[in-house]
Design a protein around this motif. Sequence first.
Motif, PDB file in Angstrom:
ATOM      1  N   ALA A  21       0.833  -1.193   0.000  1.00  0.00           N
ATOM      2  CA  ALA A  21       0.000   0.000   0.000  1.00  0.00           C
ATOM      3  C   ALA A  21       0.875   1.253   0.000  1.00  0.00           C
ATOM      4  N   ASP A  22       0.361   2.328  -0.591  1.00  0.00           N
ATOM      5  CA  ASP A  22       1.119   3.582  -0.657  1.00  0.00           C
ATOM      6  C   ASP A  22       1.484   4.086   0.732  1.00  0.00           C
ATOM      7  N   GLU A  23       0.561   3.923   1.691  1.00  0.00           N
ATOM      8  CA  GLU A  23       0.836   4.384   3.055  1.00  0.00           C
ATOM      9  C   GLU A  23       1.996   3.612   3.674  1.00  0.00           C
ATOM     10  N   ASP A  24       2.085   2.316   3.356  1.00  0.00           N
ATOM     11  CA  ASP A  24       3.175   1.500   3.894  1.00  0.00           C
ATOM     12  C   ASP A  24       4.503   1.884   3.249  1.00  0.00           C
ATOM     13  N   GLU A  29       9.857   4.428   3.744  1.00  0.00           N
ATOM     14  CA  GLU A  29      10.735   5.519   3.313  1.00  0.00           C
ATOM     15  C   GLU A  29      11.195   6.382   4.479  1.00  0.00           C
ATOM     16  N   ALA A  30      10.419   6.374   5.573  1.00  0.00           N
ATOM     17  CA  ALA A  30      10.764   7.198   6.732  1.00  0.00           C
ATOM     18  C   ALA A  30      11.626   6.461   7.758  1.00  0.00           C
ATOM     19  N   LEU A  31      11.948   5.189   7.506  1.00  0.00           N
ATOM     20  CA  LEU A  31      12.729   4.414   8.470  1.00  0.00           C
ATOM     21  C   LEU A  31      14.124   5.015   8.664  1.00  0.00           C
ATOM     22  N   PRO A  32      14.560   5.187   9.911  1.00  0.00           N
ATOM     23  CA  PRO A  32      15.944   5.629  10.147  1.00  0.00           C
ATOM     24  C   PRO A  32      16.926   4.478   9.898  1.00  0.00           C
ATOM     25  N   ILE A  33      17.887   4.713   9.046  1.00  0.00           N
ATOM     26  CA  ILE A  33      18.848   3.672   8.663  1.00  0.00           C
ATOM     27  C   ILE A  33      20.267   4.175   8.894  1.00  0.00           C
ATOM     28  N   SER A  34      21.070   3.350   9.548  1.00  0.00           N
ATOM     29  CA  SER A  34      22.484   3.645   9.767  1.00  0.00           C
ATOM     30  C   SER A  34      23.301   2.870   8.743  1.00  0.00           C
ATOM     31  N   VAL A  35      24.066   3.571   7.919  1.00  0.00           N
ATOM     32  CA  VAL A  35      24.815   2.949   6.830  1.00  0.00           C
ATOM     33  C   VAL A  35      26.248   2.659   7.277  1.00  0.00           C
ATOM     34  N   ARG A  36      26.691   1.418   7.042  1.00  0.00           N
ATOM     35  CA  ARG A  36      28.058   1.029   7.382  1.00  0.00           C
ATOM     36  C   ARG A  36      28.661   0.257   6.209  1.00  0.00           C
ATOM     37  N   HIS A  37      29.980   0.354   6.098  1.00  0.00           N
ATOM     38  CA  HIS A  37      30.708  -0.325   5.022  1.00  0.00           C
ATOM     39  C   HIS A  37      31.574  -1.429   5.622  1.00  0.00           C
ATOM     40  N   TYR A  38      31.535  -2.602   4.986  1.00  0.00           N
ATOM     41  CA  TYR A  38      32.274  -3.769   5.473  1.00  0.00           C
ATOM     42  C   TYR A  38      33.203  -4.286   4.382  1.00  0.00           C
ATOM     43  N   PRO A  39      34.415  -4.695   4.750  1.00  0.00           N
ATOM     44  CA  PRO A  39      35.277  -5.370   3.772  1.00  0.00           C
ATOM     45  C   PRO A  39      34.774  -6.782   3.492  1.00  0.00           C
ATOM     46  N   ALA A  40      35.362  -7.440   2.512  1.00  0.00           N
ATOM     47  CA  ALA A  40      34.979  -8.814   2.178  1.00  0.00           C
ATOM     48  C   ALA A  40      35.338  -9.772   3.308  1.00  0.00           C
ATOM     49  N   GLU A  41      34.566 -10.846   3.405  1.00  0.00           N
ATOM     50  CA  GLU A  41      34.807 -11.935   4.354  1.00  0.00           C
ATOM     51  C   GLU A  41      34.929 -11.420   5.791  1.00  0.00           C
ATOM     52  N   THR A  42      33.944 -10.614   6.167  1.00  0.00           N
ATOM     53  CA  THR A  42      33.896 -10.017   7.504  1.00  0.00           C
ATOM     54  C   THR A  42      32.583 -10.383   8.165  1.00  0.00           C
ATOM     55  N   ALA A  43      32.659 -10.746   9.454  1.00  0.00           N
ATOM     56  CA  ALA A  43      31.441 -11.083  10.188  1.00  0.00           C
ATOM     57  C   ALA A  43      30.583  -9.844  10.396  1.00  0.00           C
ATOM     58  N   ARG A 122       1.723  -0.586  11.839  1.00  0.00           N
ATOM     59  CA  ARG A 122       1.316  -0.861  10.464  1.00  0.00           C
ATOM     60  C   ARG A 122       1.290  -2.371  10.228  1.00  0.00           C
ATOM     61  N   PRO A 123       0.185  -3.044  10.527  1.00  0.00           N
ATOM     62  CA  PRO A 123       0.110  -4.505  10.340  1.00  0.00           C
ATOM     63  C   PRO A 123       0.408  -4.948   8.911  1.00  0.00           C
ATOM     64  N   GLY A 124       0.122  -4.099   7.939  1.00  0.00           N
ATOM     65  CA  GLY A 124       0.413  -4.457   6.557  1.00  0.00           C
ATOM     66  C   GLY A 124       1.897  -4.645   6.321  1.00  0.00           C
ATOM     67  N   ILE A 125       2.709  -3.814   6.960  1.00  0.00           N
ATOM     68  CA  ILE A 125       4.160  -3.959   6.832  1.00  0.00           C
ATOM     69  C   ILE A 125       4.625  -5.214   7.556  1.00  0.00           C
ATOM     70  N   ALA A 126       4.021  -5.500   8.712  1.00  0.00           N
ATOM     71  CA  ALA A 126       4.359  -6.740   9.424  1.00  0.00           C
ATOM     72  C   ALA A 126       4.095  -7.955   8.532  1.00  0.00           C
ATOM     73  N   GLU A 127       2.997  -7.926   7.775  1.00  0.00           N
ATOM     74  CA  GLU A 127       2.689  -9.028   6.867  1.00  0.00           C
ATOM     75  C   GLU A 127       3.714  -9.125   5.738  1.00  0.00           C
ATOM     76  N   LEU A 128       4.189  -7.979   5.240  1.00  0.00           N
ATOM     77  CA  LEU A 128       5.209  -7.982   4.194  1.00  0.00           C
ATOM     78  C   LEU A 128       6.471  -8.702   4.667  1.00  0.00           C
ATOM     79  N   PHE A 129       6.919  -8.351   5.868  1.00  0.00           N
ATOM     80  CA  PHE A 129       8.142  -8.955   6.385  1.00  0.00           C
ATOM     81  C   PHE A 129       7.918 -10.406   6.788  1.00  0.00           C
ATOM     82  N   TRP A 130       6.720 -10.735   7.231  1.00  0.00           N
ATOM     83  CA  TRP A 130       6.398 -12.133   7.544  1.00  0.00           C
ATOM     84  C   TRP A 130       6.483 -12.966   6.259  1.00  0.00           C
TER      85      TRP A 130
END
Length: 243
Positions: A21-24, A29-43, A122-130
């Motif tokens: 749904a457009d509302e979802d 789009e409003a989720l706060p996201i922290s961006v990090r960079h990882y080298p190859a073969e890193t836990a 937002r139960p609709g988003i919960a269903e998407l991730f489920w």
Amino acid sequence: MPSDAIRAALIERLRLSSAIADEDIKEIEALPISVRHYPAETAVVRDGERATDCCLIADGFCARSKTIANGKRQILSLHIPGEIPDLMSLFLHVMDHDLSTLTPATLGFISHETLQKLHRRRPGIAELFWRDTLIDAAMFREWIVNVGQRPAPARLAHVMIELRERLRVIGRVDGGNFEMPLTQEQIGEALGITAVHANRVIRQLRQEGIVELNRGRVTVLDERKFQELADFDDRYLHQSPTL
């Protein structure tokens, strides 16, 4: 890569398998996201750790794996941009396997608290991730069949075609070529065979004119033979809201 592009990648991938749904979409789009960079073969997160965030792959490749007491490792799944490979950590509080990068990777982290609040609101988003976790389980079932029942050449062909079809829907396939950035040892770990055996299988597929793997890129030489060897049915990927 800015966090807006990471959110867009997630939304685009979710649209492939679910109606949103457009509302979802606005909420994601409003989720706060922290961006990090990882080298190859890193836990990213290890077996036994308590994760506090879920990670979204923005760029690069990751794998989930399990290592047994004698040090041998089984790769359980491969993950590509737009996927959240540790979504289960939202409810399974202690990791029971490892998540690591295969290549240099850019990952976006969303806190569990933020996602839990979003699911309640937002139960609709919960269903998407489920649904996303259910598709993940379907892929695990196919990998069990692949490793347990197919001969090694068919095993490798099946993993290759699965990866190609997943990369195709995010625009990462160039004609008959696509990325598969695994070493021979990692291929062996994914197929349940030794690196030496993996080398023989790769050579066999090339000599039979089916497919070639060179420096992390796959080139399909004969599509019909490739499909027949893999015995591939893409239904388990559920790449449509109707599946």
